[in-house]
Write a protein that holds these residues in place. Structure first.
Motif, PDB file in Angstrom:
ATOM      1  N   ARG A  19       0.827  -1.213   0.000  1.00 49.25           N
ATOM      2  CA  ARG A  19       0.000   0.000   0.000  1.00 49.25           C
ATOM      3  C   ARG A  19       0.856   1.256   0.000  1.00 49.25           C
ATOM      4  O   ARG A  19       0.535   2.230  -0.689  1.00 49.25           O
ATOM      5  N   VAL A  28       0.819   4.106  -2.822  1.00 50.32           N
ATOM      6  CA  VAL A  28       0.615   5.532  -2.528  1.00 50.32           C
ATOM      7  C   VAL A  28       1.774   6.352  -3.089  1.00 50.32           C
ATOM      8  O   VAL A  28       1.561   7.424  -3.688  1.00 50.32           O
ATOM      9  N   ASP A  54       1.241   6.650  -6.738  1.00 50.74           N
ATOM     10  CA  ASP A  54       0.175   7.622  -6.990  1.00 50.74           C
ATOM     11  C   ASP A  54       0.701   9.043  -6.816  1.00 50.74           C
ATOM     12  O   ASP A  54       0.378   9.940  -7.613  1.00 50.74           O
TER      13      ASP A  54
END
Length: 112
Positions: A85, A89, A92
């Protein structure tokens, strides 16, 4: 005649006293025997409880080992999931930074 009646009574008393003594002896022997049986039963019961406790302890130890393994596996899974995760992130954020740079009319960093 009086003497023979008295000696017969004395003999009956002696016989009764002997029977009472024998009964007392028998009762004492039975009591000792019962005490021995009870002690043996108590020891067997105690041994049984000790064996049961040992079995339960072994089972609990086995369960603890299984639970510990599951906890370690869960912790590793959670750590991997968090790492994935975090990487997603970061990716992103890089994409957003590139889009912001493009929107500002600049070339994205790393792409001359």
């Amino acid at each position: 005649a009086v003497v023979s009646t008295q000696s017969t009574g004395e003999q009956e008393n002696k016989n009764l006293a002997g029977k009472v003594a024998q009964l007392e002896k028998n009762q004492t022997a039975k009591l000792v025997s019962l005490q021995g049986e009870f002690a043996a039963f108590r020891n067997a019961t105690n041994d049984g409880f000790v064996a049961l406790q040992d079995t339960m302890d072994s089972m609990m130890e086995g369960e603890r080992a299984v639970i510990d393994t599951k906890l370690v596996n869960l912790q590793e899974t959670i750590e991997r999931d968090i790492e994935h995760r975090v990487e997603a992130v970061k990716e992103d954020m890089r994409d957003i930074a590139s889009e912001v740079t493009i929107l500002k009319g600049e070339e994205p960093k790393g792409n001359p």
